[in-house]
Design an enzyme around this catalytic site. Sequence first.
Site, PDB file in Angstrom:
ATOM      1  N   GLN A  33     -14.884  -1.631  -6.354  1.00 35.48           N
ATOM      2  CA  GLN A  33     -15.952  -1.809  -7.342  1.00 35.48           C
ATOM      3  C   GLN A  33     -17.119  -0.850  -7.109  1.00 35.48           C
ATOM      4  O   GLN A  33     -18.151  -0.972  -7.776  1.00 35.48           O
ATOM      5  CB  GLN A  33     -16.456  -3.259  -7.325  1.00 35.48           C
ATOM      6  N   CYS A  83      -8.529 -12.536 -11.227  1.00 36.91           N
ATOM      7  CA  CYS A  83      -7.522 -12.913 -10.233  1.00 36.91           C
ATOM      8  C   CYS A  83      -7.604 -14.390  -9.897  1.00 36.91           C
ATOM      9  O   CYS A  83      -6.676 -14.976  -9.371  1.00 36.91           O
ATOM     10  CB  CYS A  83      -7.716 -12.115  -8.948  1.00 36.91           C
ATOM     11  N   SER A  93      -8.907   1.906  -6.541  1.00 37.09           N
ATOM     12  CA  SER A  93      -7.928   1.616  -7.586  1.00 37.09           C
ATOM     13  C   SER A  93      -8.311   2.345  -8.866  1.00 37.09           C
ATOM     14  O   SER A  93      -9.421   2.173  -9.378  1.00 37.09           O
ATOM     15  CB  SER A  93      -7.918   0.102  -7.819  1.00 37.09           C
ATOM     16  N   ALA A  94      -7.381   3.147  -9.411  1.00 31.82           N
ATOM     17  CA  ALA A  94      -7.705   4.027 -10.542  1.00 31.82           C
ATOM     18  C   ALA A  94      -8.178   3.264 -11.777  1.00 31.82           C
ATOM     19  O   ALA A  94      -9.071   3.722 -12.488  1.00 31.82           O
ATOM     20  CB  ALA A  94      -6.481   4.873 -10.889  1.00 31.82           C
ATOM     21  N   HIS A  95      -7.588   2.084 -12.020  1.00 29.11           N
ATOM     22  CA  HIS A  95      -7.901   1.425 -13.298  1.00 29.11           C
ATOM     23  C   HIS A  95      -9.302   0.835 -13.359  1.00 29.11           C
ATOM     24  O   HIS A  95      -9.739   0.362 -14.398  1.00 29.11           O
ATOM     25  CB  HIS A  95      -6.836   0.374 -13.655  1.00 29.11           C
ATOM     26  N   THR A 132       9.127   6.806  -4.586  1.00 16.68           N
ATOM     27  CA  THR A 132       8.948   7.994  -5.429  1.00 16.68           C
ATOM     28  C   THR A 132       7.533   8.043  -5.991  1.00 16.68           C
ATOM     29  O   THR A 132       7.019   7.035  -6.485  1.00 16.68           O
ATOM     30  CB  THR A 132       9.976   7.975  -6.584  1.00 16.68           C
ATOM     31  N   ALA A 166      -5.014  -1.279  -5.467  1.00 19.92           N
ATOM     32  CA  ALA A 166      -5.862  -1.577  -4.306  1.00 19.92           C
ATOM     33  C   ALA A 166      -5.326  -2.762  -3.517  1.00 19.92           C
ATOM     34  O   ALA A 166      -5.538  -2.854  -2.307  1.00 19.92           O
ATOM     35  CB  ALA A 166      -7.288  -1.850  -4.758  1.00 19.92           C
ATOM     36  N   THR A 167      -4.640  -3.658  -4.198  1.00 19.86           N
ATOM     37  CA  THR A 167      -4.031  -4.793  -3.481  1.00 19.86           C
ATOM     38  C   THR A 167      -3.073  -4.255  -2.416  1.00 19.86           C
ATOM     39  O   THR A 167      -3.066  -4.723  -1.273  1.00 19.86           O
ATOM     40  CB  THR A 167      -3.299  -5.718  -4.483  1.00 19.86           C
ATOM     41  N   ASN A 194     -17.033  -7.762  -6.618  1.00 25.18           N
ATOM     42  CA  ASN A 194     -16.554  -7.700  -7.999  1.00 25.18           C
ATOM     43  C   ASN A 194     -17.193  -8.733  -8.915  1.00 25.18           C
ATOM     44  O   ASN A 194     -17.251  -8.540 -10.117  1.00 25.18           O
ATOM     45  CB  ASN A 194     -15.020  -7.835  -8.052  1.00 25.18           C
TER      46      ASN A 194
HETATM   47  N1  7TS Z   1     -10.566  -5.382  -4.645  1.00 27.03           N
HETATM   48  C1  7TS Z   1     -11.588  -5.701  -5.466  1.00 27.03           C
HETATM   49  C2  7TS Z   1     -12.987  -5.728  -4.949  1.00 27.03           C
HETATM   50  C3  7TS Z   1     -11.314  -5.996  -6.815  1.00 27.03           C
HETATM   51  O1  7TS Z   1     -12.331  -6.281  -7.619  1.00 27.03           O
HETATM   52  C4  7TS Z   1      -9.980  -5.987  -7.281  1.00 27.03           C
HETATM   53  C5  7TS Z   1      -9.652  -6.395  -8.682  1.00 27.03           C
HETATM   54  C6  7TS Z   1      -8.973  -5.616  -6.385  1.00 27.03           C
HETATM   55  C7  7TS Z   1      -9.300  -5.346  -5.067  1.00 27.03           C
HETATM   56  C8  7TS Z   1      -7.534  -5.503  -6.788  1.00 27.03           C
HETATM   57  O2  7TS Z   1      -7.320  -4.282  -7.413  1.00 27.03           O
HETATM   58  P1  7TS Z   1      -5.873  -3.877  -7.977  1.00 27.03           P
HETATM   59  O3  7TS Z   1      -5.867  -2.389  -7.987  1.00 27.03           O
HETATM   60  O4  7TS Z   1      -4.867  -4.423  -7.062  1.00 27.03           O
HETATM   61  O5  7TS Z   1      -5.794  -4.425  -9.347  1.00 27.03           O
HETATM   62  N2  7TS Z   1     -10.612  -7.276  -9.227  1.00 27.03           N
HETATM   63  C9  7TS Z   1     -10.552  -7.939 -10.403  1.00 27.03           C
HETATM   64  C10 7TS Z   1     -11.631  -8.637 -10.939  1.00 27.03           C
HETATM   65  O6  7TS Z   1     -12.743  -8.726 -10.454  1.00 27.03           O
HETATM   66  N3  7TS Z   1     -11.265  -9.188 -12.110  1.00 27.03           N
HETATM   67  O7  7TS Z   1      -9.974  -8.866 -12.310  1.00 27.03           O
HETATM   68  C11 7TS Z   1      -9.508  -8.101 -11.274  1.00 27.03           C
END
Ligand code: 7TS
Length: 392
Positions: free
Chosen positions: A183, A328, A203-205, A241, A72-73, A155
């Site tokens: 979230q 983060c 974001s899948a994880h 890829t 997602a970043t 989050n």
């Molecule tokens: N956006 C939100 C709202 C998030 O909570 C997070 C990760 C991200 C983006 C980033 O996602 P990624 O796919 O790049 O990992 N948030 C958190 C958290 O709240 N604690 O650890 C990671």
Amino acid sequence: MQRVYLDNNATTIVDPRVKEAMDIYFCQQYGNPNSLHEFGTEVHPAMRVALDRLYAGIGASDEDDVIVTSCATESNNTVLKAIYWEVITKTPKKRILTTPVEHPSVSHVCEFLQTKGAEIVELPLNTDGIVDTSTLEAYLEPEKTALVSIMWANNETGLIFPIKELATYARSHGVLFHTDAVQAIGKVAVNVQEAPVDYLSFSAHKFHGPKGVGGLYIRKGAPFVPLLHGGEHMGGKRSGTINVAGMVGMGLAMELANEALFYEEKEVRRLRDKLEDALLAIPDTMVIGKRELRVPNTILASFRGIEGEALIWDLNRYGIAASTGSACASESLEPNPVMVAIGLDRELAHTAVRLSLSRFTTEEEIDYTIEVLTASVKRLREISSTYVKNKE
Ligand code: 7TS
């Protein structure tokens, strides 16, 4: 020792069904989907299914794009930088309206773009800790605004923003709208037909899929420029890829998360509320944000007189994983900006602890957590120099 994972807003366990579905794409069907031979082409049907599941999962129409990213970043960076190149540098619209509680993958990109000429305006939160439509109405100047970027759910607090109303308002004034729905997916229904956003990140994880794969929804016709150039992957919108296993896993994880929404709403919420009630029974404890405004899995609690970090370490000794907020920002000694923005003073912001459940959390785990946490708070307060019991 029992291990209890209550940090599901940081990341989640991969659903075993997702892991199984991904397995053949490592040592059997490992071809590059862009290759012309059969090793390449044999993975196409599974990629199609995965993409269909992603479209269906968020209600995207065939004309829109859903691109697979690495996280997602990346999705958030892609949108904000695309708006910078395609709107801010080319038109009089220099402004991005956002909130003070976005994830750093939005807020830090905004800070960076500000150094390049973008004008960043943070909308104030209301007393509930969210942005309501009247605030957007008061701040939105369509002729100056390139984008509104507001997360679907926070989050740290789990507070849900009224994205349907906010996006509808922005659209009615011809202003583009992005939401970071990381979230929200798997916790509440997310549908881009009902909430008319132009861009949506996920974001899948965070919904029991693998790490290292995310997605970005782009409505048909919305301005776009790739973040990564270098090939014709994803229709030229994201080179590199394709992570076939990750894409397959994310597609299935999205479908399973939506199938489990009812369970999330009923059972995860019940367990969360049970834990929350038990925490609130501890004196001088507060939980941030009204329950009915939060996603069903999240608690951000403050235990007066106890450093959040001290509690996390104590819980960790008993096998319980919680966090002081976003992983983060966990290396920073500054109070968490989200907590400051929602009105906690500096002292209280240091006391906050986030507990986030998932559909894999059991009742037994919650009972164990209640027992350990209650004893831990009591013990830490006994040795705390700052905790003075409130006089009745
Ligand atoms: N956006 C939100 C709202 C998030 O909570 C997070 C990760 C991200 C983006 C980033 O996602 P990624 O796919 O790049 O990992 N948030 C958190 C958290 O709240 N604690 O650890 C990671």
